[in-house]
Design a protein around this motif. Structure first.
Motif, mmCIF file in Angstrom:
data_model
loop_
_atom_site.group_PDB
_atom_site.id
_atom_site.type_symbol
_atom_site.label_atom_id
_atom_site.label_comp_id
_atom_site.label_asym_id
_atom_site.label_seq_id
_atom_site.Cartn_x
_atom_site.Cartn_y
_atom_site.Cartn_z
ATOM 1 N N ILE A 101 -71.389 -34.125 -41.773
ATOM 2 C CA ILE A 101 -70.293 -34.072 -40.799
ATOM 3 C C ILE A 101 -69.015 -34.409 -41.553
ATOM 4 N N ILE A 102 -68.033 -33.541 -41.440
ATOM 5 C CA ILE A 102 -66.736 -33.775 -42.089
ATOM 6 C C ILE A 102 -65.705 -33.997 -40.989
ATOM 7 N N HIS A 103 -65.101 -35.163 -41.003
ATOM 8 C CA HIS A 103 -64.105 -35.532 -40.012
ATOM 9 C C HIS A 103 -62.710 -35.248 -40.561
ATOM 10 N N GLN A 104 -61.923 -34.558 -39.803
ATOM 11 C CA GLN A 104 -60.540 -34.207 -40.134
ATOM 12 C C GLN A 104 -60.415 -33.483 -41.482
ATOM 13 N N PRO A 105 -61.044 -32.323 -41.610
ATOM 14 C CA PRO A 105 -60.963 -31.588 -42.876
ATOM 15 C C PRO A 105 -59.541 -31.199 -43.266
ATOM 16 N N GLU A 106 -58.663 -31.104 -42.280
ATOM 17 C CA GLU A 106 -57.278 -30.734 -42.599
ATOM 18 C C GLU A 106 -56.616 -31.754 -43.523
ATOM 19 N N GLN A 107 -57.067 -32.998 -43.502
ATOM 20 C CA GLN A 107 -56.516 -34.001 -44.410
ATOM 21 C C GLN A 107 -56.976 -33.749 -45.844
#
Length: 89
Positions: free
Chosen positions: A20-26
């Motif tokens: 699970i990758i949280h906030q990939p935009e960062q």
């Protein structure tokens, strides 16, 4: 800061059920557009091989970059969308 190749390598090395990758935009914020497109294309191609769940706020950039890689699915009664790889169809 992480490069696209390093990020993809890290994800593909996960030996669990998936990642699970949280906030990939960062993670991707400093990448040029072509690097972002290559990342999302690769993640989309992993369908059926590596389970990747991405949790993030919907953005116009994601929609415009990923029009060919992912398709949106609305959940009835919820203000949530699921983006499935185009090859999952």
């Amino acid at each position: 800061l992480i490069s696209r190749k390093s990020f993809l390598d890290s994800i593909s090395r996960v030996k669990q059920e998936g990642v699970i990758i949280h906030q990939p935009e960062q993670w991707l914020s400093h990448w040029p557009l072509l690097e972002k497109q290559a990342f999302w294309s690769t993640v989309g191609m992993w369908h059926g091989q590596t389970n990747v769940i991405l949790v993030f706020a919907e953005s116009h950039e994601f929609q415009s970059i990923n029009n060919g890689y992912f398709k949106s699915l609305s959940l009835e009664g919820l203000n949530i969308r699921i983006w499935r790889p185009a090859r999952a169809e």
